[in-house]
Design an enzyme around this catalytic site. Structure first.
Site, PDB file in Angstrom:
ATOM      1  N   SER A   1      -4.728 -16.197  -0.186  1.00 25.07           N
ATOM      2  CA  SER A   1      -4.960 -14.596  -0.087  1.00 25.07           C
ATOM      3  C   SER A   1      -6.268 -14.501  -0.477  1.00 25.07           C
ATOM      4  O   SER A   1      -6.762 -14.798  -1.791  1.00 25.07           O
ATOM      5  CB  SER A   1      -4.059 -13.746  -0.781  1.00 25.07           C
ATOM      6  OG  SER A   1      -2.937 -13.948  -0.080  1.00 25.07           O
TER       7      SER A   1
ATOM      8  N   HIS B   1      -4.863  -7.062  -3.148  1.00 23.76           N
ATOM      9  CA  HIS B   1      -3.689  -7.428  -3.823  1.00 23.76           C
ATOM     10  C   HIS B   1      -3.981  -8.683  -4.755  1.00 23.76           C
ATOM     11  O   HIS B   1      -3.076  -8.795  -5.716  1.00 23.76           O
ATOM     12  CB  HIS B   1      -2.456  -7.700  -2.688  1.00 23.76           C
ATOM     13  CG  HIS B   1      -2.686  -9.078  -2.222  1.00 23.76           C
ATOM     14  ND1 HIS B   1      -3.254  -9.129  -0.840  1.00 23.76           N
ATOM     15  CD2 HIS B   1      -2.132 -10.322  -2.486  1.00 23.76           C
ATOM     16  CE1 HIS B   1      -3.358 -10.421  -0.793  1.00 23.76           C
ATOM     17  NE2 HIS B   1      -2.404 -11.078  -1.285  1.00 23.76           N
TER      18      HIS B   1
ATOM     19  N   ASP C   1      -6.410  -3.591   1.991  1.00 20.24           N
ATOM     20  CA  ASP C   1      -6.306  -4.830   1.080  1.00 20.24           C
ATOM     21  C   ASP C   1      -7.599  -5.456   1.112  1.00 20.24           C
ATOM     22  O   ASP C   1      -7.821  -6.611   1.294  1.00 20.24           O
ATOM     23  CB  ASP C   1      -5.215  -5.250   1.875  1.00 20.24           C
ATOM     24  CG  ASP C   1      -4.661  -6.522   0.859  1.00 20.24           C
ATOM     25  OD1 ASP C   1      -5.150  -6.733  -0.391  1.00 20.24           O
ATOM     26  OD2 ASP C   1      -3.620  -7.171   1.181  1.00 20.24           O
TER      27      ASP C   1
END
Length: 565
Positions: free
Chosen positions: A227, A112, A146
């Protein structure tokens, strides 16, 4: 007592106290974690080693990622949304990119972080290296777990950075193990480290793909910008996870999630086994060679199932002492392929792992949902399944396919599909389209298809009429958003998917007017019931050209997917 007696006692106490003080640091390191046994000794030794400074600092192998992205407009599919900028983190690792290729440095991150990218840059930590940014490209990506792998156009930019090692594919960290999240959260420019423990290991839903998968829960802070950064074992500095999300809700604190090492290793192994020619930036002189990234998929069993926790339900199936889960419905979009499972089967074991009544099994040294075992298999793998069918136990073999849904979700790095005829805009229903509404305001008939719709040989997409671009050719059918009815048939023939609709429309237009009919009939299902739309064939081409000019629709009146249909 004589004076010499007091002196002897004092000397003895002094020596005992010294010995106790020497042991005290080791005794206190993990005294609240594992109170006894070999596990306590292992954890104590690891902690003392870590605190003694023998573990490398992982910050010198973590980079900051700058993504300039542009997402497509799923509600107006021929237009894009505004350009956005975002940042994330990644870890430098060493891996081969394709079968027979030598190992090289690459950046492991979350999918992402780099989704829908138009321009990617990577920056080394500026408190150890210079602040120069380097052009990067996505070499491989798996949106379902992911994960993404980046390569730099200037590979030498990573030469000074010592890669981090990824943990074992056959081991998961234990609850209470100390871990560190390394990355670049908002609020500063330097590389940041937060510390905590592994608090949970289980199958959870990945917010990026809306798909359940094995994940680690940690209480170390994971914030925006973290992230894609590595979750490292505090005692070894090995990567045991990739940070990908955190839970945000009232009353919830310090619940961050990471993709565990077994899934990371599976991702890297698929890349290592791939054809180098299929990986962007590997076969050519530059990563900007026009090829897209290697897109990896995760396997699916192709069915819905329910637990067999109620005793009465287990008894009604005649299972006796056996345990498992009940197959309730199949997702079968291919009429030519006969699935091994059938509705009503009880799945007793998956690939040698015996299931309990909730679907859990022994895996990687703990009890996990069998979905974790499924995800360790590859797409196309054939696995043995032990099932209870017709009052007896049988072994069948199921070929695992990539997951498919009637209503797609987790679509990134792709263009929306659409087709326009006579001002009627047709699209496949998708989760991305539904995100145009707040969750509690979505049309109920579309939300029901998203939650409960399933694939069949007769229909593998839910095609909707998303809007009407007003023109004299469609006057009387309203304009704009008209409730997003689902298309059932074109001229009486049931519609399987959008490609089939395009084929039916173009075939009818090529036939032209006849004595029996001079129009195109479209049957749709409104939330209130069936509805019919009729367009005249005469003048339809002129209407399409007029509508294209007025509303800015491409002259092909459809996405590039249907140029050759």
């Amino acid at each position: 007592l004589p004076i010499w007696g007091f002196s002897k006692i004092a000397h003895s106490l002094s020596e005992s106290l010294k010995a106790a003080m020497l042991q005290l640091p080791a005794l206190l390191v993990r005294s609240c974690r594992q109170p006894c046994g070999r596990q306590w000794l292992r954890l104590t030794c690891r902690s003392v080693s870590a605190e003694a400074g023998s573990v490398r600092d992982p910050r010198d192998a973590v980079v900051k990622i700058f993504n300039t992205r542009q997402r497509p407009g799923w509600t107006v599919p021929w237009q894009d949304q505004p350009v956005e900028s975002s940042t994330g983190s990644g870890a430098v690792i060493s891996t081969s990119l394709g079968s027979g290729s030598p190992a090289r440095r690459a950046v492991l991150t979350a999918a992402h972080v780099v989704a829908d990218s138009r321009f990617l840059q990577v920056q080394r930590t500026n408190d150890r290296f210079g602040g120069e940014k380097f052009r990067a490209h996505v070499a491989a990506v798996c949106h379902e777990t992911d994960l993404a792998l980046l390569v730099l156009e200037e590979e030498q930019a990573l030469a000074e950075m010592q890669p981090l090692n990824v943990g074992s594919a056959r081991e998961l960290p234990r609850v209470f193990d100390k871990v560190r999240v390394v990355g670049y959260p908002v609020g500063g420019d330097a590389c940041s480290v937060t510390e905590g423990v592994v608090s949970r290991v289980e199958v959870q839903e990945y917010s990026h793909s809306l798909r359940p998968g094995l994940a680690l829960t940690v209480d170390a802070a994971i914030n925006s910008g973290n992230s894609g950064g590595p979750l490292v074992d505090a005692a070894t500095a090995r990567i045991v996870g990739v940070a990908f999300q955190k839970m945000v809700a009232r009353g919830v604190e310090l619940q961050g999630h990471a993709v565990p090492a077994p899934l990371i290793q599976r991702f890297l192994e698929e890349i290592q086994a791939a054809d180098p020619e299929s990986i962007a930036g590997v076969a050519g002189d530059s990563a900007a060679d026009g090829k897209g990234p290697l897109r990896l998929r995760m396997p699916s069993l192709g069915c819905d199932y329910q637990s067999l926790e109620p005793r009465a339900l287990r008894k009604s199936l005649g299972l006796g002492s056996r345990t498992g889960i009940l197959v309730s419905r199949l997702h079968n979009a291919d009429a030519t392929q006969q699935p091994a499972l059938a509705p009503g089967d009880v799945l007793l074991a998956f690939n040698g792992h015996t299931l309990d009544e909730l679907g859990f099994c022994d895996l990687l040294g703990r009890r996990l949902h069998f979905a974790a075992a499924r995800d360790l298999c590859g797409v196309g793998a054939t696995v043995p399944l032990s099932v209870w069918r017709d009052g007896q136990e049988q072994v069948v073999h199921q070929k695992l396919q990539a997951a498919r849904y009637l209503v797609p979700r987790g679509q990134f790095d792709v263009r929306p599909r659409y087709f326009v005829v006579g001002g009627l805009v047709f699209q496949p229903l998708s989760h991305e389209y539904l995100q145009g509404w707040n969750a509690n305001e979505r049309p109920s008939h579309l939300q029901e298809l998203f939650q409960a719709g399933h694939l069949t040989p007769e229909r593998n997409e839910a095609v909707m009429l998303s809007q009407v671009l007003a023109d004299e050719v469609n006057a009387g059918y309203d304009s704009g958003w008209v409730g997003a009815p689902i298309v059932r048939a074109i001229d009486g023939e049931a519609v399987r998917n959008l490609e089939h609709l395009v084929e039916l429309v173009r075939r009818r237009r090529s036939e032209g007017s006849s004595e029996s009919t001079d129009c195109l009939s479209i049957d749709v299902q409104m939330s209130s019931g069936p509805f019919r739309i009729v367009l005249p064939l005469d003048g339809l081409a002129e209407a399409d050209a007029r509508i294209s000019s007025i509303y800015g629709v491409p002259r092909t009146c459809g996405s590039v997917h249907y140029d050759q249909v």
